[in-house]
Design an enzyme around this catalytic site. Structure first.
Site, PDB file in Angstrom:
ATOM      1  N   PHE A 165       0.698  -1.215   0.011  1.00 52.45           N
ATOM      2  CA  PHE A 165       0.047   0.034  -0.076  1.00 52.45           C
ATOM      3  C   PHE A 165       0.901   1.249   0.092  1.00 52.45           C
ATOM      4  O   PHE A 165       0.537   2.215   0.473  1.00 52.45           O
ATOM      5  CB  PHE A 165      -1.248   0.122   1.189  1.00 52.45           C
ATOM      6  CG  PHE A 165      -2.010  -1.005   0.886  1.00 52.45           C
ATOM      7  CD1 PHE A 165      -3.139  -0.567   0.309  1.00 52.45           C
ATOM      8  CD2 PHE A 165      -2.196  -2.412   1.356  1.00 52.45           C
ATOM      9  CE1 PHE A 165      -4.289  -1.623   0.079  1.00 52.45           C
ATOM     10  CE2 PHE A 165      -3.134  -3.320   1.206  1.00 52.45           C
ATOM     11  CZ  PHE A 165      -4.173  -2.874   0.732  1.00 52.45           C
ATOM     12  N   LEU A 166       2.044   1.026  -0.314  1.00 48.50           N
ATOM     13  CA  LEU A 166       2.921   2.354  -0.630  1.00 48.50           C
ATOM     14  C   LEU A 166       3.251   2.604  -1.895  1.00 48.50           C
ATOM     15  O   LEU A 166       4.252   3.124  -2.307  1.00 48.50           O
ATOM     16  CB  LEU A 166       4.229   2.103   0.202  1.00 48.50           C
ATOM     17  CG  LEU A 166       4.331   2.135   1.645  1.00 48.50           C
ATOM     18  CD1 LEU A 166       5.870   2.224   2.231  1.00 48.50           C
ATOM     19  CD2 LEU A 166       3.652   3.803   2.073  1.00 48.50           C
ATOM     20  N   CYS A 213     -16.030   0.183  -0.470  1.00 51.97           N
ATOM     21  CA  CYS A 213     -15.592   0.000   1.016  1.00 51.97           C
ATOM     22  C   CYS A 213     -14.827   0.957   1.533  1.00 51.97           C
ATOM     23  O   CYS A 213     -15.512   1.802   2.535  1.00 51.97           O
ATOM     24  CB  CYS A 213     -15.155  -1.473   1.178  1.00 51.97           C
ATOM     25  SG  CYS A 213     -16.112  -2.661   0.887  1.00 51.97           S
ATOM     26  N   LYS A 219     -10.027  -1.035  -8.906  1.00 53.84           N
ATOM     27  CA  LYS A 219      -8.783  -1.579  -8.869  1.00 53.84           C
ATOM     28  C   LYS A 219      -8.819  -2.788 -10.043  1.00 53.84           C
ATOM     29  O   LYS A 219      -9.905  -3.236 -10.684  1.00 53.84           O
ATOM     30  CB  LYS A 219      -8.923  -2.189  -7.533  1.00 53.84           C
ATOM     31  CG  LYS A 219      -9.949  -3.233  -7.153  1.00 53.84           C
ATOM     32  CD  LYS A 219      -9.679  -3.854  -5.586  1.00 53.84           C
ATOM     33  CE  LYS A 219      -8.448  -4.819  -5.680  1.00 53.84           C
ATOM     34  NZ  LYS A 219      -8.567  -5.615  -4.364  1.00 53.84           N
TER      35      LYS A 219
END
Length: 447
Positions: free
Chosen positions: A260-261, A271, A335
């Site tokens: 997640f970087l 969500c 995504k």
């Protein structure tokens, strides 16, 4: 004897959970109030794209040749109550219109409809993401309505599905969290999840409020990590640094980690955005709003990325108007490995440019039908090559593997101006530049 399982709500979460429970060997009855959805599932078809889900469904749905027959569907609440020992509630909790709070009407309605038919001992298990405090309220409501009285118990078992990996996440969860009010409820849930527990999935037993907080806390942490690296991209942009190298260096610190970087145009989907907003709203109701004021900034950084991408596109076109300019957008879903376009940053950027006069053509491997429904006025192409044909600028906005494997030279030959803006920092800059492209990404040096 193994408990019989029902699944209330057969959307994304429910359909996956029902198929996975059948795969684990249980007799499963799924309920929905939408006849079209039930008919579709009975044919072994799913109303969304999720890798592996349709195959799993076809393996178990009664009436399909060669299937185990362990999975059936109904619209009858009385049948569900009579059949099940464990009832999983998997209905949607969207954001309320015009406010941050979560809309609990679907969960409340499902629990009320089920409870009045519960005449035998059973466990109702909430899986939906709800504001903390909901489980205690719903447990009291079940006690009030169920003919079985205290023998109809409630537990809370949050879901941690990642779109694109939902089947794997259900069959092999990285943790199972259960909020329970009795040893009997815990024992029953240990039985339901015996296979993943035996494979080593941690089983965390908590009270109701903690179980309800786990999902929103996890999503808030992930959102914070994504917005943190995006904030660093803004600083890199101003200082001439390279956010990809920065993230690589940070990721080697095992207290921080690599995941997640990756800087880009931010998070979206059904969500993360609504969960962090509902979390803020609920903290306010509890008088703990100051604890979560940082989430407002997380949300703000995230939404700002979309506008920055639009401005990068404008800059790439000479800094003036989008009028008469042809813009190709690669990606529509929020995504990869999903057809979900809810709150998709890619579509949001495409829509903003279109509203400002640009001729926008979108291509996505799986999300085209949903994108067309949401943004019918955008142009759509059947392939990536067709999307970029004649384009003055190309925007890469969803990191599908297909886009990483494109031939930059082939694409360059059909564009008007070979300029690509990588909104996901997922393409290889040297390969694109070698093929004659001007490559730009947020928080990275221009050359």
């Amino acid at each position: 004897m193994a408990p019989k399982i029902t699944v209330i709500g057969t959307g994304y979460l429910g359909a996956t959970h029902a198929a996975a429970m059948a795969e684990l060997g249980f007799e499963v009855l799924g309920l929905d109030v939408v006849p079209e959805k039930i008919e579709m599932l009975q044919r072994g078809e799913v109303p969304m794209y999720e890798p592996g889900l349709e195959e799993l469904l076809r393996k178990h749905v009664a009436g399909i040749e060669g299937a185990s027959g362990r999975l059936r569907f109904t619209m009858d609440w009385a049948e569900v109550a009579e059949f099940g020992d464990v009832h999983f509630v998997c209905v949607n909790t969207p954001q309320k219109h015009g406010e941050y709070a979560c809309d609990m009407s679907y969960v409340d309605s499902a629990v009320e409809s089920l409870a009045k038919h519960l005449a035998k001992p059973c466990l109702v298990v909430g899986k939906s993401t709800v504001p903390v405090g909901s489980a205690a309220r719903l447990a009291a409501r079940i006690l009030e309505l169920a003919p079985a009285g205290a023998a109809a118990e409630l537990a809370w078992n949050p879901e941690f599905l990642r779109e694109g990996l939902a089947v794997q996440d259900t069959l092999h969860p990285d943790r199972i969290v259960v909020g329970v009010g009795s040893e009997h409820a815990e024992k029953l849930l240990r039985e339901v999840y015996a296979t993943p527990i035996a494979e080593g999935s941690p089983f965390v037993v908590t009270d109701f409020p903690t179980a309800e907080l786990v999902k929103t806390s996890a999503n808030s942490f992930l959102a914070t990590k994504i917005s943190f690296i995006n904030a660093m991209a803004e600083v890199c942009e101003a200082a001439g640094g390279d956010v990809v190298k920065l993230a690589e260096a940070l990721g080697h610190d095992d207290r921080i980690g690599k995941k997640f970087l990756r800087a880009g145009i931010g998070f979206g989907g059904g969500c993360l955005p609504k969960d962090i907003r509902a979390f803020m709203a609920r903290a306010g109701e509890l008088g703990a709003d100051q604890a979560l004021t940082f989430l407002r900034e997380i949300d703000s950084i995230n939404m700002r990325r979309r506008g920055q991408m639009v401005e990068m596109a404008r800059e790439a076109l000479g800094g003036g108007s989008f009028l008469g300019k042809r813009v190709a957008v690669l990606g529509a879903t929020f995504k990869p490995d999903s057809d979900d376009v809810r709150d998709s940053p890619a579509l949001n950027v495409a829509g903003q440019i279109h509203l400002q006069g640009g001729q926008v053509t979108v291509y996505d491997p799986k999300g085209m039908a949903n994108a067309r429904r949401l943004f019918p006025t955008l142009g759509y192409a059947e392939t990536a090559l067709d999307a970029v044909r004649g384009a003055d600028v190309v925007l890469h906005l969803t990191e599908w593997r297909e886009f990483r494997e494109l031939d930059p030279a082939e694409l360059a030959s059909v564009t008007t101006t070979p300029t690509i803006l990588d909104g996901r920092n997922a393409l290889d800059p040297s390969a694109w530049r070698a093929a004659g492209w001007t490559y730009r990404a947020m928080g990275r040096p221009a050359a």
